[in-house]
Scaffold this motif. Sequence first.
Motif, PDB file in Angstrom:
ATOM      1  N   VAL A  23       4.683  -3.473  43.821  1.00  0.00           N
ATOM      2  CA  VAL A  23       3.275  -3.347  43.455  1.00  0.00           C
ATOM      3  C   VAL A  23       2.972  -1.921  43.028  1.00  0.00           C
ATOM      4  O   VAL A  23       2.331  -1.684  41.991  1.00  0.00           O
ATOM      5  N   ALA A  24       3.456  -0.943  43.784  1.00  0.00           N
ATOM      6  CA  ALA A  24       3.223   0.463  43.458  1.00  0.00           C
ATOM      7  C   ALA A  24       3.856   0.819  42.117  1.00  0.00           C
ATOM      8  O   ALA A  24       3.252   1.509  41.293  1.00  0.00           O
ATOM      9  N   ALA A  25       5.068   0.334  41.863  1.00  0.00           N
ATOM     10  CA  ALA A  25       5.754   0.614  40.601  1.00  0.00           C
ATOM     11  C   ALA A  25       4.998  -0.022  39.434  1.00  0.00           C
ATOM     12  O   ALA A  25       4.851   0.594  38.375  1.00  0.00           O
ATOM     13  N   ARG A  26       4.521  -1.249  39.625  1.00  0.00           N
ATOM     14  CA  ARG A  26       3.766  -1.939  38.576  1.00  0.00           C
ATOM     15  C   ARG A  26       2.479  -1.190  38.270  1.00  0.00           C
ATOM     16  O   ARG A  26       2.118  -0.988  37.101  1.00  0.00           O
ATOM     17  N   GLU A  27       1.769  -0.733  39.298  1.00  0.00           N
ATOM     18  CA  GLU A  27       0.530   0.036  39.100  1.00  0.00           C
ATOM     19  C   GLU A  27       0.812   1.363  38.393  1.00  0.00           C
ATOM     20  O   GLU A  27       0.060   1.785  37.520  1.00  0.00           O
ATOM     21  N   ARG A  38      -0.688   2.574  34.832  1.00  0.00           N
ATOM     22  CA  ARG A  38      -1.397   3.845  34.625  1.00  0.00           C
ATOM     23  C   ARG A  38      -0.746   4.655  33.505  1.00  0.00           C
ATOM     24  O   ARG A  38      -1.443   5.235  32.670  1.00  0.00           O
ATOM     25  N   ILE A  39       0.574   4.691  33.489  1.00  0.00           N
ATOM     26  CA  ILE A  39       1.285   5.420  32.428  1.00  0.00           C
ATOM     27  C   ILE A  39       0.964   4.812  31.067  1.00  0.00           C
ATOM     28  O   ILE A  39       0.670   5.528  30.103  1.00  0.00           O
ATOM     29  N   SER A  40       0.997   3.500  30.981  1.00  0.00           N
ATOM     30  CA  SER A  40       0.694   2.809  29.737  1.00  0.00           C
ATOM     31  C   SER A  40      -0.732   3.113  29.277  1.00  0.00           C
ATOM     32  O   SER A  40      -0.969   3.394  28.090  1.00  0.00           O
TER      33      SER A  40
END
Length: 65
Positions: free
Chosen positions: A11-15, A19-21
């Motif tokens: 979940v943290a990696a997906r978020e 954010r980067i995108s």
Amino acid sequence: MSTLSTDPQSVAARERRHRISDRLKILQSMVPGGAKLDTVSMLDEAISYVKFLKAQIWFHHNMLL
């Protein structure tokens, strides 16, 4: 059908990726021609553009002195 993982690290990696995108899309809109470039080329252009803007600020600042 795939489901999204609920693992906290996933979940943290997906978020983080989201954010980067989002930030890259904002940067693309600010860099002249950025929307037409791949990510690496757009980042190179962003660096060049920031350097150009910095030089413009320096020039105008020194013209006022």
